[in-house]
Design a protein around this motif. Structure first.
Motif, PDB file in Angstrom:
ATOM      1  N   PHE A 211      39.152  37.748  46.892  1.00  0.00           N
ATOM      2  CA  PHE A 211      40.073  38.394  45.949  1.00  0.00           C
ATOM      3  C   PHE A 211      41.117  39.219  46.696  1.00  0.00           C
ATOM      4  O   PHE A 211      40.814  39.817  47.724  1.00  0.00           O
ATOM      5  CB  PHE A 211      39.301  39.339  45.021  1.00  0.00           C
ATOM      6  CG  PHE A 211      38.356  38.661  44.060  1.00  0.00           C
ATOM      7  CD1 PHE A 211      38.598  37.381  43.561  1.00  0.00           C
ATOM      8  CD2 PHE A 211      37.211  39.333  43.629  1.00  0.00           C
ATOM      9  CE1 PHE A 211      37.732  36.780  42.650  1.00  0.00           C
ATOM     10  CE2 PHE A 211      36.336  38.739  42.718  1.00  0.00           C
ATOM     11  CZ  PHE A 211      36.594  37.466  42.233  1.00  0.00           C
ATOM     12  N   THR A 215      41.776  44.076  43.067  1.00  0.00           N
ATOM     13  CA  THR A 215      41.126  43.296  42.009  1.00  0.00           C
ATOM     14  C   THR A 215      40.112  44.190  41.284  1.00  0.00           C
ATOM     15  O   THR A 215      39.337  44.912  41.916  1.00  0.00           O
ATOM     16  CB  THR A 215      40.439  42.051  42.603  1.00  0.00           C
ATOM     17  OG1 THR A 215      41.445  41.230  43.190  1.00  0.00           O
ATOM     18  CG2 THR A 215      39.697  41.256  41.529  1.00  0.00           C
ATOM     19  N   TYR A 220      36.833  40.039  38.223  1.00  0.00           N
ATOM     20  CA  TYR A 220      35.516  39.685  38.795  1.00  0.00           C
ATOM     21  C   TYR A 220      34.701  38.902  37.762  1.00  0.00           C
ATOM     22  O   TYR A 220      34.159  37.831  38.053  1.00  0.00           O
ATOM     23  CB  TYR A 220      34.729  40.958  39.151  1.00  0.00           C
ATOM     24  CG  TYR A 220      34.897  41.480  40.564  1.00  0.00           C
ATOM     25  CD1 TYR A 220      36.055  42.161  40.936  1.00  0.00           C
ATOM     26  CD2 TYR A 220      33.890  41.334  41.514  1.00  0.00           C
ATOM     27  CE1 TYR A 220      36.200  42.680  42.221  1.00  0.00           C
ATOM     28  CE2 TYR A 220      34.020  41.848  42.799  1.00  0.00           C
ATOM     29  CZ  TYR A 220      35.179  42.521  43.147  1.00  0.00           C
ATOM     30  OH  TYR A 220      35.307  43.037  44.423  1.00  0.00           O
TER      31      TYR A 220
END
Ligand SMILES: [Zn+2]
Length: 337
Positions: A211, A215, A220
């Motif tokens: 990521f 993030t 997620y």
């Protein structure tokens, strides 16, 4: 409900020198997390025994294990520019690796419902023949290999902000261990691209979610639902080993990710709900902001006991569908090569 909390006084004697972020104070913060959690009554303290050389040799070169032992007993020093060892580090490392084995035995015997192992040194960067990134022995890998030797199917679920290059490398050719990692990329150690999917018999049994910085939780969870859930359900693990690093917390000084302590609880609840039959052992990896570490441990301990605890609000923000789509395509290409 019994959740084992495995730790040992020797872990604090692993001396990394002054000003090192991977300090003994971290374990005090983790312990305070028990009081913040809402499952204090479920916690059972457990004192680990050291892993044997034979158990560590399932994932490490025997020559490395012996060299590490001697290096520590002769006074220690720097193993790489980031990784220090002291006289007590050998014993601490052997106990950290043994903690998983002891906890798994108790869980398998029905004496506990899960475990959180507050260990130092951490493990997921240690490769078969070398210490790396604050890690000496790969604790989670030692347990994974032990369980595989007993015919188990093992998921390693690594949400530390750094990619667990050591764990990935040790099981890159194995179809008995599914390695899943969500991490910041690019970042140390530089591995963990979506196109790293395993080789030979292990092809498809490594799943990386690299990521970008910042993030947050919604991205997620979306990536987990879309990319991880089908693979994990198909694999159907009998054990879930969590590389529980808390350095993806937005306050962490070493990384730039966007999670909060509440998100770590949700990440743990998510994997437990996905494969409820798998037995769960969580190992402390990174996490360098002490108050974030305390709260994230509290949320994770609560989640191990099936409770949702939010010491602070979840992170928010839009789901980055474009990044997830790019990761899916990159993985698909690598699988079809
Ligand atoms: Zn980390």
């Amino acid at each position: 409900m019994v959740i084992l909390f495995g730790t040992h006084p020797k872990f604090s004697e692993h001396d990394t020198g002054s000003l090192h972020p991977e300090s003994a104070e971290r374990l005090l913060a983790v312990r305070r997390g028990i009081d913040v959690s809402d499952v204090k009554d479920a916690i059972e303290y457990f004192l680990p025994e050291p892993a044997t050389v034979e158990q560590m040799s399932r994932v490490h070169e025997p020559s490395y294990i012996e060299a590490l032992r001697r290096f520590c007993l002769m006074g220690g020093g720097m193993l790489d520019p980031d990784t220090a060892a002291s006289v007590a580090s050998w014993e601490a490392a052997a106990l950290a690796a043994g903690a998983g084995i002891g906890a798994a035995e108790k869980i398998a015997a029905g004496e506990a419902d899960g475990a959180f192992l507050a260990v130092r040194p951490p493990g997921h960067h240690a490769v078969s023949d070398r210490a790396m990134g604050f890690c000496l022995i790969n604790n989670v890998a030692v347990l994974a290999a032990e369980l595989v030797s007993k015919g188990e199917r093992v998921l390693v679920y690594d949400f530390d902000a750094h990619h667990g290059n050591g764990t990935q490398e040790m099981f890159f050719q194995s179809s008995s261990v599914l390695y899943v990692s969500a991490h910041q990329y690019p970042l140390y150690p530089g591995t963990g691209r979506a196109r790293e999917v395993g080789i030979g018999e292990g092809k498809g049994f490594t799943l990386n979610l690299p990521f970008h910085a910042d993030t947050a939780g919604p991205t997620y969870l979306e990536a987990l639902e879309r990319m991880v859930a089908p693979v994990v359900e198909h694999f159907s693990p009998t054990w879930t080993l969590i590389s529980a690093g808390f350095d993806a917390h937005r306050l962490d000084p070493l990384t730039e990710m966007g999670l909060t302590s509440a998100d770590f609880g949700d990440l743990t609840l998510w994997i437990k709900a996905l494969v409820p039959e798998a037995k769960v052992v969580a190992f402390l990896e990174g996490g360098y902001n002490l108050s974030a570490l305390e709260q994230s441990t509290a949320a994770t301990l609560s989640a191990l006991a099936g409770q949702s605890l939010k010491p602070e609000p979840n992170s928010n923000g839009p789901v980055d569908f474009e990044m997830i789509k790019a990761l899916e395509e990159s993985r698909k290409r690598a699988l079809s090569d």
